[in-house]
Design an enzyme around this catalytic site. Sequence first.
Site, mmCIF file in Angstrom:
data_model
loop_
_atom_site.group_PDB
_atom_site.id
_atom_site.type_symbol
_atom_site.label_atom_id
_atom_site.label_comp_id
_atom_site.label_asym_id
_atom_site.label_seq_id
_atom_site.Cartn_x
_atom_site.Cartn_y
_atom_site.Cartn_z
ATOM 1 N N GLU A 116 0.868 -1.175 0.000
ATOM 2 C CA GLU A 116 0.000 0.000 0.000
ATOM 3 C C GLU A 116 0.900 1.219 0.000
ATOM 4 O O GLU A 116 1.924 1.219 0.691
ATOM 5 C CB GLU A 116 -0.857 0.073 1.278
ATOM 6 C CG GLU A 116 -1.987 -0.914 1.361
ATOM 7 C CD GLU A 116 -2.797 -0.789 2.657
ATOM 8 O OE1 GLU A 116 -4.024 -0.834 2.594
ATOM 9 O OE2 GLU A 116 -2.186 -0.634 3.735
ATOM 10 N N ILE A 117 0.542 2.218 -0.773
ATOM 11 C CA ILE A 117 1.109 3.549 -0.583
ATOM 12 C C ILE A 117 -0.101 4.431 -0.355
ATOM 13 O O ILE A 117 -0.957 4.544 -1.239
ATOM 14 C CB ILE A 117 1.914 4.024 -1.806
ATOM 15 C CG1 ILE A 117 3.131 3.123 -2.012
ATOM 16 C CG2 ILE A 117 2.349 5.484 -1.622
ATOM 17 C CD1 ILE A 117 4.013 3.515 -3.196
#
Length: 420
Positions: free
Chosen positions: A289-290
């Site tokens: 995830e960013i």
Amino acid sequence: MLRRLIRPARRLPWVYILPVLGLCLIEVLIHRSQYNVPLPAHELDEPFFKGCQEPDVNHPRENAVMVMLARNSERVYANKTITSIENAFNKWFKYPYVFMNDEPWDAKFVETLNKTAGGRATFEVIPKEQWTFPPSMDPKAAKQSMKEQGQRGLPHAGSEGYHHMCRFYSGKFYQLEALKKYKWYWRLEPDVDFTCAITYDPFVHMAKNNKKYGFTIALWEVGTTCPSLFRDIANWKELHNIPSSNLWKAAVQASWVPYPFRQMLAYFMPHTDRFGDMWSLCHYWSNFEIADMDFFRSKGYQDLFEYLDNKGGFYFERWGDAAVHALAVALFLDPTQVHHFEDFGYRHDLLYQCPANAPDLQLTEAEVLLGNKPYWPERPGGVGCRCRCDGDKPRNHPGYCLNKLKQPNTRARPWLTWIL
Ligand SMILES: *[C@@H]1O[C@H](CO)[C@@H](O)[C@H](O)[C@H]1NC(C)=O
Ligand SMILES: *[C@@H]1O[C@H](CO)[C@@H](O)[C@H](O)[C@H]1NC(C)=O
């Protein structure tokens, strides 16, 4: 005599049945049209860049951190991930790392990872109260349930730690003291490969493009791990009068059953809201995830998490943080605020995304800076920078379940969109 009695009864019903069927069909079509997602006029979510960039190391950094939850026993695999992200990205951008563990760190883990991490590394122990059952829960009953889930063969559901981890990543990590000062995070996991060069700063471009949540792989959740999750979230949505965004509509398979039967069926069917419409189970694979932690810190998300926490499904079922995050994104965000990093090569466990390389955009004159390694051939339509898929065929994940939000010519399987 008997025949005479029956015959009229045989002919009559069609006079009633046909119009009723017609009305049902019209009702269903109207109902389904409420979940229609308008075809985007242009691609909503282009890659930030195609091919390689000269890394712009002088550009100011965002307030961002790389996070990894790991156990002491995962030292070698954690080291592998950090080696990979350093080579692919962080040797240029030097973002700090925060390693998180629910137990005290081994000196050996700290020594190895501190050496491999190019950016500053800190090693945090998660406070006990963030890695446990919610206060409202009876741990004995929860443990009994987890044991049974394990015996039924639900993936990871027999492990108490896995449930704590899912709860932690759903509602707690962004409250960790060491992460409070950061806005953006990039979630890493032991045993991950980044198979393309990442020559730009994704945090900067997430911020610039008003993105809140970024992913590499979207796929279908294992339904047996979370039969009541969607109902609970849909109830919360109704309770707070949250209108259905296009992301929400895209995540729902509207029922083909006419009213009121779809509502009756909803009593027996998992993954439905109380009106009988079903979640497609599409979610972002959250080991990558960013994202913007302020999204998870928002009042809306916090309130949703508290509600879910009190429902008990993190333990009495095996709700994953991926499913919770994905449904929250669908609840609160607009499709333009979600970003697919389709230019990133990413592998974890057996799943991977490895894009083809962008033709003529491999920056061959910058060999010294980018490293002079052989890479996968360029292909028309490729978006990657120096991707090397280690013998695997280049591909985006084939089960790309957000097709409704893609333009027809970029959809993975157009017929699937039609059926859903
Ligand atoms: C950790 O990774 C580095 C390369 O970045 C390597 O030199 C070192 O041997 C690795 N250590 C362990 C314990 O795997
Ligand atoms: C990591 O290494 C640096 C030196 O390279 C040192 O100053 C720092 O104290 C180390 N951090 C930890 C947590 O051991």
